[in-house]
Structures are given as C-alpha cells and as structure tokens.
Design a protein around this motif. Structure first.
Motif, mmCIF file in Angstrom:
data_model
loop_
_atom_site.group_PDB
_atom_site.id
_atom_site.type_symbol
_atom_site.label_atom_id
_atom_site.label_comp_id
_atom_site.label_asym_id
_atom_site.label_seq_id
_atom_site.Cartn_x
_atom_site.Cartn_y
_atom_site.Cartn_z
ATOM 1 N N GLY A 1 0.283 -0.715 -0.086
ATOM 2 C CA GLY A 1 -0.298 0.051 -0.387
ATOM 3 C C GLY A 1 0.501 1.432 0.152
ATOM 4 N N VAL A 2 2.337 1.077 -0.385
ATOM 5 C CA VAL A 2 2.905 2.077 -0.538
ATOM 6 C C VAL A 2 4.221 2.109 -0.883
ATOM 7 N N LYS A 3 4.545 3.125 -1.255
ATOM 8 C CA LYS A 3 5.351 3.478 -2.913
ATOM 9 C C LYS A 3 7.101 3.069 -2.186
ATOM 10 N N LEU A 4 7.530 1.736 -2.866
ATOM 11 C CA LEU A 4 8.969 1.445 -2.347
ATOM 12 C C LEU A 4 9.833 1.858 -3.427
ATOM 13 N N PHE A 5 10.024 2.493 -4.054
ATOM 14 C CA PHE A 5 10.754 3.176 -5.281
ATOM 15 C C PHE A 5 11.354 2.169 -5.908
ATOM 16 N N LEU A 6 10.760 1.167 -6.089
ATOM 17 C CA LEU A 6 11.559 -0.534 -6.650
ATOM 18 C C LEU A 6 11.912 -0.382 -8.647
ATOM 19 N N LYS A 7 11.770 1.061 -9.598
ATOM 20 C CA LYS A 7 11.082 1.045 -10.392
ATOM 21 C C LYS A 7 11.795 2.578 -11.016
ATOM 22 N N GLY A 8 12.210 3.032 -10.540
ATOM 23 C CA GLY A 8 13.359 4.502 -10.418
ATOM 24 C C GLY A 8 12.481 5.660 -10.203
ATOM 25 N N TYR B 1 22.803 3.563 -6.431
ATOM 26 C CA TYR B 1 21.812 4.605 -6.263
ATOM 27 C C TYR B 1 21.464 5.743 -6.154
ATOM 28 N N ARG B 2 22.219 5.918 -4.572
ATOM 29 C CA ARG B 2 21.822 7.646 -4.304
ATOM 30 C C ARG B 2 22.941 8.320 -4.738
ATOM 31 N N ALA B 3 23.723 8.274 -5.465
ATOM 32 C CA ALA B 3 24.879 8.385 -6.284
ATOM 33 C C ALA B 3 25.127 9.620 -7.216
ATOM 34 N N ALA C 1 22.409 5.463 -11.517
ATOM 35 C CA ALA C 1 21.783 4.790 -11.397
ATOM 36 C C ALA C 1 20.003 4.278 -11.338
ATOM 37 N N LEU C 2 19.036 4.280 -12.067
ATOM 38 C CA LEU C 2 17.833 4.796 -12.317
ATOM 39 C C LEU C 2 16.903 3.673 -10.924
ATOM 40 N N SER C 3 17.739 2.509 -10.620
ATOM 41 C CA SER C 3 16.949 2.011 -9.484
ATOM 42 C C SER C 3 17.706 1.458 -8.892
ATOM 43 N N ARG C 4 17.624 0.332 -7.652
ATOM 44 C CA ARG C 4 18.630 0.259 -6.567
ATOM 45 C C ARG C 4 18.589 -1.493 -7.112
ATOM 46 N N ARG C 5 17.825 -1.806 -7.938
ATOM 47 C CA ARG C 5 17.568 -3.298 -8.607
ATOM 48 C C ARG C 5 18.910 -2.704 -9.902
ATOM 49 N N GLN C 6 18.334 -2.008 -10.508
ATOM 50 C CA GLN C 6 19.315 -1.420 -11.756
ATOM 51 C C GLN C 6 20.973 -1.050 -11.420
ATOM 52 N N ALA C 7 20.981 -0.070 -10.368
ATOM 53 C CA ALA C 7 22.546 -0.132 -9.355
ATOM 54 C C ALA C 7 23.175 -1.175 -8.473
ATOM 55 N N ARG C 8 22.240 -2.760 -8.922
ATOM 56 C CA ARG C 8 22.983 -3.937 -8.174
ATOM 57 C C ARG C 8 23.631 -4.383 -9.239
#
Length: 209
Positions: A16-23, A106-108, A111-118
C-alpha cells in the motif's frame, strides 16, 4: 528462501506504499500504485483486514528487505550487528543498509533504481578507492571514494540516470560529482536523510522478541 523475481509493482500494491523499486517510473503517472492502490487478485479491492501486532512488525521488515533486495539471513545479520553497537538500533540498522555498495551507487545517481545499481556492481562497473568491487552488499566506510569505470560513464543508462537524479535533492552525507561520476562518503547518514517508507522501530521490536 529464494529472492523474489516477480513483478515488483505487485509488492508496492500489496504494502500500500511506494517502495520506489522501478526508478523514474515510480515518479510518473505510469506508477502502478497510483493507478491501482490495492493488492493484486480478484479480492484485492475487498475491505482489507487491519494489520496489528506481529503482522505490522513483519510487514515493516518485509518492506525494508524488498527495498534493499536482501534475504532473511543477511537482513538478520545486519540487525545483530546494529544491536551490538552503542546507539539507536533502528538507525544503525538503516545506516548499514544505506552503506551497501549498490544502495550508494543508487543514491549517487549512477542508476535509476537499486536493482539497476545492483547490476552495475555485479557486472564490475564500479570502483571503490580505485579497485573493482562486484559485491552489492559491500559496506562502504566514511572517507571511501566510489566511481564508475571510464567506459561505463558513457553508457546510455548512466546518462539517463544522471539526468533523472539532477532534479532530486542531493544527499548531504555524500559529495557527488555528477559530471565525473564519482562520489565520496563524508559521514554516516542520519535517520532524517534516509527517506524510505519504513518504521524501523517495529523491525527492532520484531527481532528483539
């Protein structure tokens, strides 16, 4: 337990909340939770049961694990390290998660998302203090310098990520060179600087039982 590999938007709707998984998609009108803010399935729109106690604590832990792509054993290890240190356990736990190499990339804004950063880390595109590190969970320390390989800096996905993050606030605990694709860790992040929709105190209560 295997890592979740399905559609990540289902996870956001379930919590029920945005987890920001898709950048960048999470900030657009295409965001799944903005279109349908209810769990998947034919009964998703039915009146949801109120989650309390253990269920609420478990949900907060699951959200944190999904955001940072960690498995249970690894997440518990982070908690145990945090609980053995002096300070606020919940904040220390989040600091460890934010100091993961993939989270820092990702924070830097590389990458657009943490998955992409991974993926960038896994494929050997990231240097820590001049040396290649391909372990996403690698813990960054204060004073460390992280950068992308020269060839990687010109990739379209990196250019797109830089343009997207240019419109977002820059973390104060990081010194980021957007043009040079480098970042230096100036300090540990404070709780108010870790902007994720998680109540870490409920996680601490869950593990301390």
């Amino acid at each position: 337990m295997a890592r979740y590999t399905g559609a990540v938007c289902r996870l956001c709707r379930r919590d029920g909340v945005k987890l920001f998984l898709k950048g960048s998609r999470c900030f657009s009108e295409k965001c799944a939770i903005d279109k349908r803010n209810f769990p998947p399935g034919q009964h998703g729109q039915a009146r949801a049961k109120k989650v309390v106690g253990y269920g609420l604590q478990l949900r907060e832990k699951q959200k944190a694990k999904r955001i940072y792509f960690t498995l249970e054993g690894q997440f518990r290890s982070y908690y145990e390290k945090a609980s053995n240190k002096t300070g606020v356990t919940g904040e220390l736990l989040l600091q460890q998660l934010e100091r993961r190499l993939d989270a820092l990339v990702y924070r830097a804004g590389f990458a657009l998302s943490r998955r992409q950063a991974r993926q960038l880390v896994r494929h050997g595109h990231v240097l820590v203090n001049g040396k290649k590190v391909n372990i996403p969970s690698y813990q960054i320390k204060v004073g460390d310098s992280v950068e992308l390989k020269e060839a990687t800096k010109k990739l379209d996905i990196v250019e797109g990520a830089a343009q997207f993050h240019a419109g977002l606030a820059q973390p104060t605990w990081l010194q980021i060179d957007r043009e040079g694709r480098t970042v230096k860790v100036l300090a540990l992040p404070k709780r108010e600087e870790i902007q994720i929709p998680v109540n870490e105190q409920l996680i601490v209560e869950l593990y301390s039982k």
